[in-house]
Structure formats: C-alpha cells, structure tokens
Motif scaffolding. Structure first.
Motif, PDB file in Angstrom:
ATOM      1  N   TYR A  25      23.343   0.074   9.481  1.00 34.77           N
ATOM      2  CA  TYR A  25      22.188   0.107   8.594  1.00 34.77           C
ATOM      3  C   TYR A  25      21.072   0.947   9.213  1.00 34.77           C
ATOM      4  O   TYR A  25      20.906   0.974  10.431  1.00 34.77           O
ATOM      5  CB  TYR A  25      21.634  -1.301   8.375  1.00 34.77           C
ATOM      6  CG  TYR A  25      22.619  -2.300   7.821  1.00 34.77           C
ATOM      7  CD1 TYR A  25      23.545  -2.938   8.652  1.00 34.77           C
ATOM      8  CD2 TYR A  25      22.615  -2.633   6.467  1.00 34.77           C
ATOM      9  CE1 TYR A  25      24.438  -3.868   8.140  1.00 34.77           C
ATOM     10  CE2 TYR A  25      23.507  -3.565   5.956  1.00 34.77           C
ATOM     11  CZ  TYR A  25      24.408  -4.177   6.795  1.00 34.77           C
ATOM     12  OH  TYR A  25      25.295  -5.100   6.293  1.00 34.77           O
TER      13      TYR A  25
ATOM     14  N   PHE B 221      14.531  -1.240   3.994  1.00 37.18           N
ATOM     15  CA  PHE B 221      15.919  -0.801   4.024  1.00 37.18           C
ATOM     16  C   PHE B 221      16.029   0.643   3.555  1.00 37.18           C
ATOM     17  O   PHE B 221      15.383   1.047   2.579  1.00 37.18           O
ATOM     18  CB  PHE B 221      16.732  -1.712   3.110  1.00 37.18           C
ATOM     19  CG  PHE B 221      18.119  -1.239   2.790  1.00 37.18           C
ATOM     20  CD1 PHE B 221      18.392  -0.592   1.592  1.00 37.18           C
ATOM     21  CD2 PHE B 221      19.152  -1.439   3.681  1.00 37.18           C
ATOM     22  CE1 PHE B 221      19.673  -0.178   1.279  1.00 37.18           C
ATOM     23  CE2 PHE B 221      20.439  -1.017   3.382  1.00 37.18           C
ATOM     24  CZ  PHE B 221      20.702  -0.385   2.180  1.00 37.18           C
TER      25      PHE B 221
ATOM     26  N   HIS C 178      23.071   1.752   4.004  1.00 35.58           N
ATOM     27  CA  HIS C 178      24.115   0.964   4.639  1.00 35.58           C
ATOM     28  C   HIS C 178      25.426   1.729   4.599  1.00 35.58           C
ATOM     29  O   HIS C 178      25.852   2.189   3.540  1.00 35.58           O
ATOM     30  CB  HIS C 178      24.242  -0.373   3.894  1.00 35.58           C
ATOM     31  CG  HIS C 178      25.424  -1.209   4.257  1.00 35.58           C
ATOM     32  ND1 HIS C 178      26.023  -2.063   3.355  1.00 35.58           N
ATOM     33  CD2 HIS C 178      26.106  -1.343   5.419  1.00 35.58           C
ATOM     34  CE1 HIS C 178      27.030  -2.687   3.944  1.00 35.58           C
ATOM     35  NE2 HIS C 178      27.101  -2.259   5.201  1.00 35.58           N
TER      36      HIS C 178
ATOM     37  N   GLN D  10      27.733   2.677   1.575  1.00 31.21           N
ATOM     38  CA  GLN D  10      27.895   1.532   0.688  1.00 31.21           C
ATOM     39  C   GLN D  10      26.707   1.393  -0.254  1.00 31.21           C
ATOM     40  O   GLN D  10      26.853   1.015  -1.406  1.00 31.21           O
ATOM     41  CB  GLN D  10      28.049   0.257   1.516  1.00 31.21           C
ATOM     42  CG  GLN D  10      28.267  -1.009   0.738  1.00 31.21           C
ATOM     43  CD  GLN D  10      29.692  -1.116   0.222  1.00 31.21           C
ATOM     44  OE1 GLN D  10      30.539  -0.295   0.536  1.00 31.21           O
ATOM     45  NE2 GLN D  10      29.957  -2.124  -0.570  1.00 31.21           N
TER      46      GLN D  10
ATOM     47  N   TYR E 180      28.012  -9.800   8.346  1.00 33.73           N
ATOM     48  CA  TYR E 180      26.614  -9.798   7.937  1.00 33.73           C
ATOM     49  C   TYR E 180      25.993 -11.186   7.967  1.00 33.73           C
ATOM     50  O   TYR E 180      24.790 -11.336   8.113  1.00 33.73           O
ATOM     51  CB  TYR E 180      26.481  -9.230   6.530  1.00 33.73           C
ATOM     52  CG  TYR E 180      27.042 -10.159   5.466  1.00 33.73           C
ATOM     53  CD1 TYR E 180      28.385 -10.129   5.128  1.00 33.73           C
ATOM     54  CD2 TYR E 180      26.224 -11.088   4.826  1.00 33.73           C
ATOM     55  CE1 TYR E 180      28.897 -10.989   4.180  1.00 33.73           C
ATOM     56  CE2 TYR E 180      26.733 -11.950   3.868  1.00 33.73           C
ATOM     57  CZ  TYR E 180      28.075 -11.902   3.546  1.00 33.73           C
ATOM     58  OH  TYR E 180      28.589 -12.751   2.617  1.00 33.73           O
ATOM     59  N   VAL E 181      26.806 -12.200   7.819  1.00 30.24           N
ATOM     60  CA  VAL E 181      26.298 -13.561   7.677  1.00 30.24           C
ATOM     61  C   VAL E 181      25.473 -13.975   8.886  1.00 30.24           C
ATOM     62  O   VAL E 181      24.506 -14.714   8.754  1.00 30.24           O
ATOM     63  CB  VAL E 181      27.467 -14.554   7.471  1.00 30.24           C
ATOM     64  CG1 VAL E 181      26.977 -15.989   7.519  1.00 30.24           C
ATOM     65  CG2 VAL E 181      28.159 -14.262   6.161  1.00 30.24           C
ATOM     66  N   TYR E 182      25.845 -13.474  10.041  1.00 32.93           N
ATOM     67  CA  TYR E 182      25.160 -13.876  11.256  1.00 32.93           C
ATOM     68  C   TYR E 182      24.059 -12.916  11.658  1.00 32.93           C
ATOM     69  O   TYR E 182      23.557 -12.963  12.768  1.00 32.93           O
ATOM     70  CB  TYR E 182      26.182 -14.077  12.378  1.00 32.93           C
ATOM     71  CG  TYR E 182      27.099 -15.224  12.071  1.00 32.93           C
ATOM     72  CD1 TYR E 182      28.335 -15.011  11.467  1.00 32.93           C
ATOM     73  CD2 TYR E 182      26.702 -16.531  12.318  1.00 32.93           C
ATOM     74  CE1 TYR E 182      29.162 -16.061  11.137  1.00 32.93           C
ATOM     75  CE2 TYR E 182      27.527 -17.601  11.992  1.00 32.93           C
ATOM     76  CZ  TYR E 182      28.747 -17.360  11.402  1.00 32.93           C
ATOM     77  OH  TYR E 182      29.555 -18.403  11.065  1.00 32.93           O
ATOM     78  N   GLY E 183      23.686 -12.047  10.734  1.00 32.98           N
ATOM     79  CA  GLY E 183      22.602 -11.128  11.021  1.00 32.98           C
ATOM     80  C   GLY E 183      23.099  -9.909  11.749  1.00 32.98           C
ATOM     81  O   GLY E 183      24.275  -9.768  12.057  1.00 32.98           O
ATOM     82  N   TYR E 184      22.190  -9.029  11.990  1.00 35.09           N
ATOM     83  CA  TYR E 184      22.554  -7.768  12.623  1.00 35.09           C
ATOM     84  C   TYR E 184      22.117  -7.754  14.079  1.00 35.09           C
ATOM     85  O   TYR E 184      21.304  -8.558  14.501  1.00 35.09           O
ATOM     86  CB  TYR E 184      21.821  -6.589  11.989  1.00 35.09           C
ATOM     87  CG  TYR E 184      21.709  -6.518  10.498  1.00 35.09           C
ATOM     88  CD1 TYR E 184      20.608  -5.865   9.947  1.00 35.09           C
ATOM     89  CD2 TYR E 184      22.667  -7.022   9.640  1.00 35.09           C
ATOM     90  CE1 TYR E 184      20.468  -5.730   8.592  1.00 35.09           C
ATOM     91  CE2 TYR E 184      22.519  -6.896   8.277  1.00 35.09           C
ATOM     92  CZ  TYR E 184      21.432  -6.251   7.762  1.00 35.09           C
ATOM     93  OH  TYR E 184      21.281  -6.116   6.410  1.00 35.09           O
ATOM     94  N   THR E 185      22.589  -6.730  14.786  1.00 33.26           N
ATOM     95  CA  THR E 185      22.043  -6.370  16.083  1.00 33.26           C
ATOM     96  C   THR E 185      21.274  -5.072  15.896  1.00 33.26           C
ATOM     97  O   THR E 185      21.844  -4.074  15.435  1.00 33.26           O
ATOM     98  CB  THR E 185      23.152  -6.173  17.130  1.00 33.26           C
ATOM     99  OG1 THR E 185      23.889  -7.389  17.267  1.00 33.26           O
ATOM    100  CG2 THR E 185      22.549  -5.804  18.476  1.00 33.26           C
ATOM    101  N   PHE E 186      20.008  -5.110  16.232  1.00 32.46           N
ATOM    102  CA  PHE E 186      19.163  -3.934  16.046  1.00 32.46           C
ATOM    103  C   PHE E 186      19.074  -3.105  17.313  1.00 32.46           C
ATOM    104  O   PHE E 186      19.187  -3.625  18.432  1.00 32.46           O
ATOM    105  CB  PHE E 186      17.743  -4.367  15.665  1.00 32.46           C
ATOM    106  CG  PHE E 186      17.582  -4.707  14.211  1.00 32.46           C
ATOM    107  CD1 PHE E 186      17.842  -5.983  13.753  1.00 32.46           C
ATOM    108  CD2 PHE E 186      17.164  -3.754  13.297  1.00 32.46           C
ATOM    109  CE1 PHE E 186      17.700  -6.310  12.412  1.00 32.46           C
ATOM    110  CE2 PHE E 186      17.022  -4.067  11.952  1.00 32.46           C
ATOM    111  CZ  PHE E 186      17.280  -5.342  11.514  1.00 32.46           C
TER     112      PHE E 186
END
Lengths: 116, 113
Positions: B33, B45, B48, B55, B98-104
């Motif tokens: 993302y 945003f 993606h 997407q 995606y459910v557990y969030g992202y790593t930025f």
C-alpha cells in the motif's frame, strides 16, 4: 464514506499515570476493524492494538486497552503506567471488512507527550 | 525479519521536476500500500497492489502520479511533474493478512519548492 475523528490534537501525561485518547468514527457499515497506530519520533508507524467490530470484548495488549462502544461509534485508547517511550503520534484508523482493497481511513492523530 | 524499507528518507525537489520514491516490502507480503500525509491533514490512501497488480488505485490524486510494482517485489511511486501541493510524507506498508494490520515503513518526506 467513512470518517475518523480524533478531537485531541495534543495531550500530555506524567510518567506512570494513565491517559485516554479519544476516537470517534462515522460509518454505515456493520462489519469492520478498528486500529490504533503509534508513530514515535523516528517516524515508523507501529500497530498498537486492533478491535474487530463484531466482538464485544474490548481488546487489550499489555498496558494498552480500548473502550469500544459500537453504538456510540467510539473507540478510545487507554494507556496505563505511561512510559517515556510512549511519546508519539497516535492514529486511530478504520478498515471496512470485505472491502476489496482493505484500505485504512485515518484520523488526524493525537500527539502524546509523556513527561518525566 | 527485515521491515518495510523506504528511500529516500527525505527528498527536496523543485516544482516541475520528477521524483521517484521506492518501497521494499517485507519478503513474502503480497499486499503493498501507498499512503500520503499532507501537513496537518489525515493520512490518505493512495493505492493498493496485490503482487504486481493494482487492486485499488482510487486514492491516486491525478495522472502525475505513477505507481509500479516490479515482479511483485519492490514498488516505486513516481511524481512527474511535481507540484507544491505534493509535499508531504509518503508511507508504504505491506501485509500478508490485512486483518492484523499492516507493517509500515518510516516514510519519505517529500518537499517541493
């Protein structure tokens, strides 16, 4: 469209005390996720805690806990026993479940300063 | 495990020039993302990727922005020509689930003068 509001641009707390950061959101969706992210001065955002909207139980991660009020569309973050390392920008974020792209909608953030 | 890497960390360019930002996601993360935070505003945003395919690019502000993801690995975001309002911090994130969030990543601070 979803919106996320963080009404406290800045906050401060004494070390070892407890602080609560507020977050409200607006959505017509029923299935979604809520997140709190922390961005320390080094700038990398870190996931603090997540909540699934269909779960009534409030999420907890060590010193971090949330108060999730689905009807009120409120998702506050409580930090207990604040530490100097908690100094950071905190962002509340919303993710619609089932949305193809799983994009996050963020609030403007709350700058938290922990005072020694 | 190496995190999400972005470079440069800072970039200062003149209006009308071209800048390319790069993001290396965590190895094995199919989802990548791009987000942007303009001063004093929310993080927004941009787009993606799933592997090498776009997407969702509904957040791209205009056709001066071009994002690519070569072979489903690293991604670049090119701004050409840059305008003053493009200034901000550009974040990249990756995830497998995606459910557990992202790593930025740490972000790239872009300043257009």
């Amino acid at each position: 469209a979803q919106t996320v509001t963080q009404s406290q641009p800045e906050m401060s707390v004494q070390e070892a005390e407890t602080v609560t950061l507020s977050c409200t959101y607006d959505t017509s969706e029923n299935n979604y996720y809520l997140f709190w992210y922390k961005q320390p001065p080094s700038r990398q955002m870190i996931l603090v805690i997540r909540q699934e909207a269909y779960k009534q139980q409030n999420a907890t991660e060590n010193r971090f806990s949330v108060n999730f009020q689905k009807a009120a569309k409120s998702f506050s973050l409580k930090i207990s026993d604040s530490q100097l390392g908690d100094t950071a920008m905190y962002f509340c974020a919303f993710m619609k479940r089932g949305l193809r792209s799983y994009q996050l909608t963020f609030g403007k953030g709350t700058k938290l300063s922990v005072i020694p | 495990e190496a995190g999400v890497t972005q470079f440069p960390s800072h970039s200062v360019i003149e209006k009308g020039q071209t800048v390319t930002l790069r993001c290396d996601p965590i190895s094995g993360h199919d989802n990548l993302y791009w987000y942007r935070r303009v001063m004093g505003k929310e993080i927004k945003f941009l787009l993606h990727f799933v592997k090498e395919s776009k997407q969702d690019e509904s957040g791209m502000p205009n056709n001066r922005f071009l994002a690519e993801r070569t072979g489903g690995t690293y991604s670049t975001l090119k701004v050409q020509p840059a305008e003053l309002e493009d200034s901000g911090v550009y974040f990249c994130a990756s995830s497998q689930d995606y459910v557990y969030g992202y790593t930025f990543g740490s972000g790239t601070r872009l300043t257009v003068v």
